[in-house]
Design an enzyme around this catalytic site. Sequence first.
Site, PDB file in Angstrom:
ATOM      1  N   GLU A 109       0.874  -1.176   0.000  1.00 42.08           N
ATOM      2  CA  GLU A 109       0.000   0.000   0.000  1.00 42.08           C
ATOM      3  C   GLU A 109       0.907   1.221   0.000  1.00 42.08           C
ATOM      4  O   GLU A 109       1.898   1.267   0.729  1.00 42.08           O
ATOM      5  CB  GLU A 109      -0.903   0.014   1.237  1.00 42.08           C
ATOM      6  CG  GLU A 109      -1.719   1.297   1.390  1.00 42.08           C
ATOM      7  CD  GLU A 109      -2.546   1.317   2.679  1.00 42.08           C
ATOM      8  OE1 GLU A 109      -3.080   0.248   3.047  1.00 42.08           O
ATOM      9  OE2 GLU A 109      -2.635   2.386   3.315  1.00 42.08           O
ATOM     10  N   GLU A 125      -1.769  11.323   4.090  1.00 39.52           N
ATOM     11  CA  GLU A 125      -2.842  11.136   5.057  1.00 39.52           C
ATOM     12  C   GLU A 125      -2.706  12.226   6.115  1.00 39.52           C
ATOM     13  O   GLU A 125      -1.627  12.776   6.330  1.00 39.52           O
ATOM     14  CB  GLU A 125      -2.755   9.781   5.739  1.00 39.52           C
ATOM     15  CG  GLU A 125      -2.998   8.588   4.845  1.00 39.52           C
ATOM     16  CD  GLU A 125      -2.865   7.289   5.611  1.00 39.52           C
ATOM     17  OE1 GLU A 125      -3.894   6.661   5.921  1.00 39.52           O
ATOM     18  OE2 GLU A 125      -1.719   6.900   5.918  1.00 39.52           O
TER      19      GLU A 125
END
Length: 517
Positions: free
Chosen positions: A170, A175
Amino acid sequence: MFTRKKNVLCAAITATVLAGCSSSFEVPKRNLTDPEIKKSEGWTLVWNDEFNGTEIDQTKWSFEENCWGGGNNEQQCYTARDKNAFVQDGVLYIVAHNETFVGPNNIKNDYTDLKTLPYTSARLTTKEKGDWTYGRFEIRAKMPIGQGTWPAIWMLPTDYVYGTWAASGEIDIVEAVNLKAPSDSPDFAGQPESRVYGTLHYGAAWPNNKHSGQPYYIPDNKNPADDFYTYSIEWEKDEIRWYVDDVHFATQTSDGWYALYTKDGEKKIGIADAPFEQRFHLLLNLAIGGSWSGNTNQKGIDSSVFPQALEVDYVRVYQCSKDRATGQGCATVSETAAKVKGIQPPLMIDLPADYTTGKEINIFDGELSQYLQQHAYDPQGVIMDFSYQADAERGQVMQITKKAATGNVYFESPELDLSDWSSNAKLVFDIKMLEVKSGDAISVKLDSGWPATSDLPVTVPTDNQWHTIEVDIAELIANGNSYSAGSVNMAKVKNILVLDPLGEMTFQLDNVRFERY
């Protein structure tokens, strides 16, 4: 361009939910400017969405529709309603609302298994509509604010060649959690949260996954929720770099990631740059609560801040025209960027037949056992510090520093059957506290894969002298997992020792071992 379906889940679920399908999010007036992001020569635009139309382009994006919680105990249902995702004035809005909703408790759209959650939002993906191996991925976005918000611009593997998450990888382009809530950062405690993060997930399938990354503060105390910023990665063979606007702030390389998978019943390590040599696709979403945002800063969710939106001005994908096969030759590099250490693959070695049958299992006696690897649970590389230090009387000792609330050091081993050590055995170590800012205890753990772990807090003298500590293994096992339902399986121990300081402190260790009595 297709007209996106409206209120799909609202029509599918009971009438009690329908009241929550009206919109209350006010779109702010925008005067968007497109700043010049300076890239090295050779990057060729191959895919983009400027969001200039009136509908979300379903030739480029698909929608998740479920109340599964993302595998992180998130508190939102993802819908395909206009209320939760729409385009207006050149901006994509992904909007989270505080409203009860019902949907599938799975990612298979199986309506025989339903779940009710207190928030709604949206998650868009380019899977099978935009999938790439290597390139520059550039997204200009403005983040939401508030405790419990968790916006993410990220990538997942399209084909999962090495198995389920996170063995096949991933890539988190950016974020953020809880922006403008009081920060729990060691350096800016109590100030408005303003960190963004770039992270990789890899290793083996959960719960043996690993991750490593780097936080970043926008200069001049600017907050990602106050304006649009351009978040990018440059991904090439053996290297991934992270950027905010023109600032290259982090690099990770293939000597710090790996893919561990099983083939024909045998565990294998993927080729040098696996799993990040496969094709990946983009995701845009706004999660609420969950294992990260709900457990940091002020913890929980501040329901008063909603609705909140992740706003995206554009998404642009480039490939390196100089070498499309490797993505190399177009790098934009700063020497000041952090080199993230990453995590080494586990030792693929055979243990001696008598490793667990003797009177003692050595962990550290001046040097770490050759059958163990030291790691830290420290996602952004700023909380835990581990080193070897010289002691005038003892020689080399371990030194561990913890700077914030969440983080630990652990010693990974090949899977061990320690069933015979469940009784009449103890953990023994020498310890010297050098500095204590908070707390006077260390949680000692045996780990067979979360949540199958047991822990026991041990109070340590703080007089800056060496002391010998003994921990009864039977008592530790019986205490179970203090943070979740579970207890260590002594027949399948993966981390022979975990040390989780219950406070901010620095200490040294020596003569760490398990003994029978």
